[in-house]
Write an enzyme that holds these catalytic residues in place. Structure first.
Site, PDB file in Angstrom:
ATOM      1  CE  LYS A   1      -3.702  -1.797   0.040  1.00  0.00           C
ATOM      2  NZ  LYS A   1      -5.339  -2.134  -1.058  1.00  0.00           N
TER       3      LYS A   1
ATOM      4  CD  GLU B   1     -10.290   4.006   0.558  1.00  0.00           C
ATOM      5  OE1 GLU B   1      -9.635   5.161   0.533  1.00  0.00           O
ATOM      6  OE2 GLU B   1      -9.305   2.689  -0.292  1.00  0.00           O
TER       7      GLU B   1
ATOM      8  CB  SER C   1      -0.346  -8.185  -1.253  1.00  0.00           C
ATOM      9  OG  SER C   1      -1.083  -9.080  -0.501  1.00  0.00           O
TER      10      SER C   1
END
Ligand SMILES: Cc1ncc(COP(=O)(O)O)c(C=O)c1O
Length: 393
Positions: free
Chosen positions: A89, A111, A377
């Site tokens: 991210k 969010e 991830s």
């Protein structure tokens, strides 16, 4: 056929910007400027420097020997779990905070589902000295408590979303509401390849560093730049978009997208959008989403907060519809088993989102000579509580 975005902001029939009139100026300002800003040498320099010195890129491409032996194929893990803040991210939030600064915004909203994007956003806001407000579903606040604490330590305000299933979808609704009310000074850092155009494309470009690195790293390991398969889990689809990006148009490279089947695809508690979804509009883009016959969005479910979303980004809707990517649905139980297996075979505790991707090896047989690159991830620190409860540790 192209698998990338067209000049109108569509991937095939999916994408676009279906937004309330009040959001139009913000989204239009971004659309007009994002490619120009990203192309500036100064922007590129700052982005790449931060990815290297702050995030710790390049992330390793690790040959998982014991996992490969077990499944009799060549498995490489792209170690996004080793990034600063523990997931892919941060690649996107670094890019977007630099974008926000150049657009003159000084208030940031976001969010988050698993909290990884919220932490990554709170981190870059601290880095740049900007105000940060993160919307998060009440259920996710409870199941991802360590990340909530992290965001608070980093100076962010975490606002609970109390409507609907009180998860990611509802947090996104709250963030959009905030943006409508604060159109001038606020930038909304969306955490995946979802939302109105240009978000899916902008986020995919920031995450594209992942497949850019895979190419030269594979050259070092295997003497070739192209894998046979790229595997990634899909919530909204940003880690998958990054891992696929430079391979999209080369159809010799097979793409596998792994979704969360929750307690079973047809159990009523699932987030398997490709199987259950129909065309519709969610959070500003036309895509596949889970909905009732009269078009109400179905509440999704997954043990993994990051995959607990009733849609996929428009790129993935197109990859599914066109057959470019194979979609596989993995249940909670299959994912948890695969996650534990990685711990014990390779000494790596994965995020539960990534565990879904790892479960592909029990579902599909690969050839011994296949080179399979899997996007790991994120790391599992944030999920310890869920692992502890599930395995009675
Ligand atoms: C570790 C990790 N992997 C995957 C995801 C899913 O998001 P995306 O599909 O955008 O990669 C998340 C979302 O929170 C995450 O935290």
């Amino acid at each position: 056929m192209t698998y990338n975005i067209n000049e109108k902001g569509y991937y095939g029939e999916f994408g676009g910007a279906y937004i309330p009139e009040m959001l139009y100026p913000n989204v239009e300002e971004l659309r007009e400027n994002y490619l120009k800003i990203m192309a500036e040498p100064e922007f590129q320099k700052e982005f790449n420097q931060l990815l290297k010195d702050y995030v710790g890129r390049p992330s390793p491409l690790y040959f998982a020997k014991r996992l490969s032996e077990k499944f009799n194929t060549k498995i490489y893990l792209k170690r996004e779990d080793l990034n600063h803040t523990g997931a892919h991210k941060i690649n996107n939030t670094i890019g977007q905070i630099l974008m926000a600064k150049r657009l003159g915004k000084h208030r940031i909203i976001a969010e988050t589902g698993a909290g990884q994007h919220g932490v990554a956003t709170a981190t870059v806001c601290a880095l740049m000295g900007l105000e940060c407000i993160v919307y998060m579903g009440e259920i996710d606040i409870a199941r991802q408590a360590p990340n909530v604490a992290r965001m608070k330590m980093l100076g962010a305000t975490v606002v609970p979303a109390l409507s609907g299933s009180r998860t990611l979808k509802d947090a996104t609704n709250e963030a959009i509401r905030d943006w409508i009310n604060n159109p001038v000074d606020t930038h909304y850092i969306i955490g995946s390849v979802v939302g109105p155009h240009p978000y899916p494309d902008m986020v995919a470009r920031f995450q594209a560093v992942v497949s850019e690195e895979i190419q030269w790293q594979l050259q070092e390991h295997e003497g070739k730049t192209k894998p046979d398969y790229v595997v990634a889990c899909v919530g909204g689809g940003s880690n998958a978009a990054g891992a696929y990006y430079h391979f999209l148009e080369d159809t010799n490279i097979k793409l596998i997208a792994v979704e969360a089947a929750g307690k079973g695809i047809h159990s009523g508690e699932s987030a398997a959008t490709s199987v259950l979804g129909k065309e519709g509009i969610i959070h500003g883009s036309k895509t596949l989403l889970m909905q009732t016959p009269d078009g109400q969005i179905t509440e999704p479910y997954s043990i993994s907060a990051g995959l607990d979303y009733p849609g996929v980004g428009p790129m993935h809707a197109h990859l599914y519809k066109s057959g470019r990517a194979q979609f596989i649905s993995i249940t909670d139980d299959q994912a948890m088993k695969a996650g534990l297996e990685l711990c014990q075979l390779e000494g790596i505790i994965p995020a539960i989102e990534s565990s879904h991707a790892l479960a592909v090896f029990e579902q599909k047989t690969f050839l011994p000579e296949d080179v399979v690159v899997l996007s790991l991830s994120g790391r599992g620190d944030k999920d310890l509580e869920t692992y502890i409860n599930y395995f009675n540790l």
